[in-house]
Write a protein that holds these residues in place. Structure first.
Motif, PDB file in Angstrom:
ATOM      1  N   GLN A   1       0.674  -1.122   0.278  1.00 16.19           N
ATOM      2  CA  GLN A   1       0.137   0.144   0.194  1.00 16.19           C
ATOM      3  C   GLN A   1       0.668   1.621  -0.085  1.00 16.19           C
ATOM      4  OE1 GLN A   1      -1.461   1.006   3.953  1.00 16.19           O
ATOM      5  NE2 GLN A   1      -1.078  -0.612   4.598  1.00 16.19           N
ATOM      6  N   TYR A   2       1.377   1.364   0.367  1.00 16.08           N
ATOM      7  CA  TYR A   2       2.952   2.329   0.302  1.00 16.08           C
ATOM      8  C   TYR A   2       3.425   2.734  -1.021  1.00 16.08           C
ATOM      9  CZ  TYR A   2       2.799   3.595   5.149  1.00 16.08           C
ATOM     10  OH  TYR A   2       2.098   3.275   6.605  1.00 16.08           O
ATOM     11  N   TYR A   3       3.252   1.928  -2.253  1.00 19.64           N
ATOM     12  CA  TYR A   3       3.681   1.284  -3.154  1.00 19.64           C
ATOM     13  C   TYR A   3       3.302   2.782  -3.788  1.00 19.64           C
ATOM     14  CZ  TYR A   3       7.034   0.369  -7.087  1.00 19.64           C
ATOM     15  OH  TYR A   3       8.102   0.087  -7.567  1.00 19.64           O
ATOM     16  N   ASN A   4       4.166   3.399  -5.157  1.00 17.43           N
ATOM     17  CA  ASN A   4       3.438   3.637  -5.992  1.00 17.43           C
ATOM     18  C   ASN A   4       3.443   3.317  -6.857  1.00 17.43           C
ATOM     19  OD1 ASN A   4       2.271   6.525  -7.253  1.00 17.43           O
ATOM     20  ND2 ASN A   4       4.347   7.031  -7.482  1.00 17.43           N
ATOM     21  N   PRO A   5       2.086   3.349  -7.963  1.00 17.93           N
ATOM     22  CA  PRO A   5       1.048   3.056  -7.305  1.00 17.93           C
ATOM     23  C   PRO A   5       1.047   1.519  -6.514  1.00 17.93           C
ATOM     24  CG  PRO A   5       0.987   1.717  -9.431  1.00 17.93           C
ATOM     25  CD  PRO A   5       3.268   2.706  -9.154  1.00 17.93           C
ATOM     26  N   SER A   6      -0.210   2.147  -5.176  1.00 16.84           N
ATOM     27  CA  SER A   6      -0.589   0.956  -4.668  1.00 16.84           C
ATOM     28  C   SER A   6      -0.817   0.003  -5.126  1.00 16.84           C
ATOM     29  CB  SER A   6      -1.263   1.696  -3.553  1.00 16.84           C
ATOM     30  OG  SER A   6      -2.545   2.008  -4.534  1.00 16.84           O
TER      31      SER A   6
END
Lengths: 345, 345
Positions: B290-295
């Motif tokens: 969820q912290y990744y971009n994009p989640s």
DNA sequence: TTGTATGCGTTATCAG
DNA sequence: CTGATAACGCATACAA
């Protein structure tokens, strides 16, 4: 639990227990034939030596203990692997023991020593504020990794492997300055921190000053004392405080990569972007930092080298206890895409 | 190593060793006064009971052992925390023991049992292909977490906590279909995998078929047998193979979040984007996702619930060994921003 | 309520 | 090369 013991093995083989013991422990003075026969019986009967009894009897146990504080710190993962490999290469057994964040690693060390009689200990993570006295009580060779001992007076007393957190932070923040940033905030540990968090904070202050920038406390964002500092969640929270503060800044130095990543996410969630709206720098050089999008500009600690150095240093000290030394590694500034250059610095 | 023993304490206090033992172990039949005096002396002299001696003597040790395979799996981090908390709440001591990827967890278990005499064991991670016989030898209550045992015949023999990897994968891939994707690749474990990797792969196949899509082997990207499968690095490599293959597809199901993240990075490095050029789905529900971009859109395993269930189930079995049961948790599909909707499915 | 004595499973010392 | 036997530090049955 009525499992087979060394006595049973001895009886089955028709030999004395000491002979079995010799077979197990690879003693030289044993007839290869008897040895093989015993080993055979052992295998057939799934005999497993009782470690407690061994440790109780033995004075030292040809093993290395790694005491790790913060086992979920990804920073340590690869270190463990390397240390274990190296340990086994030296034909030592490897014992990993986790220490709770609330526990005093020294107390744990004392216990483990009593129980396992290891040849040496490696401390991974944690603080070491005022443990000098306890340190001395530790009559087992040890190496501190990643741990800041403030007082350099006690050099002879211990060995350590680390980076210079102060210098490396200084390097990172200087880099931010060189990229034209002048309003640089910091996402820091809690104010009471006496460990690496403090050193990194001070490196930040010094760098600003040396670049003619007066540190502005309004740009200091400290973690809550009770929060787990080096986490993405904490970075997220801190960055939201930054956003809410309305303070004007172009860059932020996060004192760890995980904090930096959490901060980035907060920026995205606010509909802004990195590095256009905020440049964000990290520290540590986790894999995650380079896989992130944008990749995080960070100071990479040479974990592999450090792990290797730690275990080798430990073996050195084991073999010659006078050999205590502090090994300081250089961090490497890795440019990612999380920092932009400002032309009119 | 000439440290103080229970005898010394007894002598100093002018009592017998058994009295000291009673004081240490909170036995009821001891005069509170003597007890306090003893405890006082113990504190003053830094007496630490020798665990090896205790374990040797005791038949059981009021402790829970957690055997963890793949200690760097972030998936386990929060589990450990919860299990430990719950264990201590029950006034058991918590022993974490790491098992190497190459080791047989059963063998390790046998050893640890002999050494520590724990009341119960939790297995975190690893495979359990053909260990039935060994399982039976384990005369200590245990719970398997996250571990796939193929054969359901042995239900009575063990307890476990897991998600239905097959069903959950099916869910994820069905979701991809529902978003209009028809050419869906998979970043999978190695072909020989007999564990969760296989189940997730089969869930993928079934979902495609049920949606009228014929699985296309050209879209299967298996890990190399020797690679560490569930890592970002592996995801990165696999995705580069995808890019190099020139195969046409709009979405990819990565069998873990870490693989998904590595894959995303490969897409970015190729100058393309997620989800515009490739939709990428994960599995596990790591924080990182969820912290990744994009989640990352993923299946979240309810780690906290599972950890809690595991330790409670274990205590149940400890108290009533007839209580073996398999607890299967539902995963939750979490929509991130890594998947786009295709209008003309 | 307390002390004494025994043994847990090994390794090490010593005498064969 | 091998076999008794004495510790190792503690918990516990039993005696007091």
């Amino acid at each position: 639990m009525d499992s087979i013991t060394i006595k049973d093995v001895a009886r089955i083989c028709g030999v004395g227990v000491s002979t079995v013991s010799r077979a197990i422990n690879n003693h030289p003075d044993i007839n290869p034939e008897t040895k093989n026969r015993i080993l055979q019986v052992i295998r057939e009967n799934d005999y497993i030596p009782n470690n407690s009894a061994r440790n109780l009897k033995r004075t030292v146990s040809r093993s290395i203990v790694v005491l790790i504080k913060g086992i979920d710190n990804p920073f340590f993962s690869s270190m463990i692997r390397i240390i274990e490999a190296e340990t086994q290469k030296a034909r030592y057994s490897f014992i990993l023991h986790r220490v709770d964040l609330m526990e005093d690693e020294m107390d744990v060390a004392m216990e483990v020593i009593k129980e396992k009689k290891p040849k040496g200990i490696i401390f991974l993570g944690g603080y070491f504020s005022h443990s000098y006295e306890k340190l001395k009580k530790l009559d087992v060779p040890f190496v501190l990794v990643t741990i800041a001992i403030a007082d350099p007076k006690e050099r002879e007393q211990y060995s350590s492997v680390s980076v210079d957190d102060f210098q490396e932070s200084y390097k990172m923040v200087s880099y931010l300055c060189s990229q034209g940033h002048t309003r640089i905030g910091i996402l820091a540990a809690d104010e009471g921190d006496e460990s690496i968090g403090k050193l990194r904070f001070e490196g930040y202050l010094k760098a600003l000053r040396d670049h003619g920038i007066r540190p502005d406390p309004r740009l200091f964002f400290h973690s809550a004392p009770d929060a787990e500092c080096y986490t993405m969640g904490n970075g997220y929270r801190l960055m939201n405080q930054v956003l809410a503060s309305g303070e004007d800044m172009t860059a932020l130095f996060a004192v760890s990569d995980s904090i930096a990543i959490g901060a980035c996410k907060a920026v995205f969630d606010a509909g802004k972007s990195v590095p256009e709206d905020y440049s964000i720098a990290g520290f540590d050089g986790l894999d995650m930092a380079q896989y992130y999008n944008p990749s995080i500009t960070t100071i990479r600690q040479p974990v592999e080298d450090m792990a290797l150095a730690a275990i080798r240093l430990l073996f050195d000290v084991i073999h010659d206890s006078a050999n205590n030394r502090q090994q300081v590694f250089k961090g490497q500034l890795i440019e990612g895409n999380s920092i932009r250059r400002i032309e009119n610095g």
